[in-house]
Enzyme design. Sequence first.
Site, mmCIF file in Angstrom:
data_model
loop_
_atom_site.group_PDB
_atom_site.id
_atom_site.type_symbol
_atom_site.label_atom_id
_atom_site.label_comp_id
_atom_site.label_asym_id
_atom_site.label_seq_id
_atom_site.Cartn_x
_atom_site.Cartn_y
_atom_site.Cartn_z
ATOM 1 C CB ALA A 155 -0.989 -0.039 1.160
ATOM 2 C CB CYS A 156 0.552 4.533 1.726
ATOM 3 S SG CYS A 156 -1.038 5.032 1.105
ATOM 4 C CB SER A 157 4.571 1.458 3.561
ATOM 5 O OG SER A 157 3.890 2.185 4.536
ATOM 6 C CB SER A 334 3.957 3.842 -2.475
ATOM 7 O OG SER A 334 3.993 3.762 -3.873
#
Length: 374
Positions: A155-157, A334
């Site tokens: 995901a965003c990481s 990300s």
Amino acid sequence: MGSVVISGTGLFTPEESISNEELVESFNRYVRAYNEDHGQDIEAGRSEPLQESSCEFIEKASGIKSRYVMEKAGILDPDRMCPSLPERRDDEASLQCEIGVVAARKALEVANRNSQEIDAVIVACSNLQRPYPAIAVELQNALGMPGFAFDMNVACSSATFGIQLAADTIANGNASAVLVVNPEICSGHLNFRDRDAHFIFGDVCTAIVVEKADRASSGHQFEILGTRLQTAYSNNIRNNFGFLNRGDESGIGTADKLFVQQGRKVFKEVVPLVAQLIVGHLEEMQIPVGDVKRMWLHQANLSMNQLISRRVLGRQASDDESPTILDEYANTSSAGSIIAFHKYHRDFEPGDIGVICSFGAGYSVGSVIVKRVT
Ligand code: CO8
């Protein structure tokens, strides 16, 4: 990990952009049409009317003013509210590969590298447009790169997790230069009919060249002093889209097959997680907080970033210490912290230290501490 550097970054920004005003105008047209169509049920108390959205709320709650998107007209059409992205033939480049190539070429140019000098490609992002063949392998082929390639999703990481993986691969001697690419087409999985979330995301692609320091020749080298990752399971950001969906026809097309979040809970739970991770990582590396010139934070919410930097620094951070790009780009998953790094690193002098930090669904948090060397 002293011998690995980030030697170049690249950014692809879509040509089309949507302002809050345009987005809210389209959303409210949808709401009025819905309430009119369901007028009898609403009057009889059998269903609730939908609420209108507002630019004031969006900017105050998130700091977002606009977002770039791959295709604007479909999103703003109240009868559609989703980008128009025609399927491509199998012998044509996929959309994620196409934007990946643009960002990658820019990163390679900054890194002073040609495609043949890259050993591995990692495509790291929140949403992949197909399970296989990997977008990374398609991208590797499009750029004429040797070695190996694979996709990953945190995901965003995804970008910081990808950087750690790249650095470890190099430190272990399995590659000498790795390209990490983050093609985030968030509009494809955003529910533009959801008032709580319709304003949150934008589309973009970033690319990062990670390589052995002793072979790097770029004028923009940032040594990776250390990386630290953490995950903690939560359902507060979730998307149930997946290959098993067709096993239950009743769930196909329902709202949980797109991005859903409990934004307030995410805010409260993720802020301490991130602040503790950064502080702990700096302590572990024996780097005083006062030595950190800049934090390139994940770009989800302006107040969230202000709170995180206050907890890390013990005071309010200046715009220079924690730059913001979400006002223009919105949350690009990300890619957000990498866009911030890409746009705001040129004033760093050799020896200056900064932290790239991402956080999001999972939950997942990643910290990458870097020092400018050239
Ligand atoms: N217009 C007007 N009013 C609204 C709107 C709107 N659009 N939306 C909500 N409201 C109202 C609510 O109904 C509520 O009203 P009331 O008080 O009467 O109940 C009021 O405003 C307050 O609502 P919230 O409590 O929801 O508002 P918040 O102040 O919490 O702000 C935010 C909402 C902006 C979402 C905020 O909570 C936030 O940013 N939280 C952090 C979220 C975050 O960081 N998420 C990370 C997600 S990214 C990720 O990890 C996954 C990536 C996957 C990519 C997927 C691509 C699609």
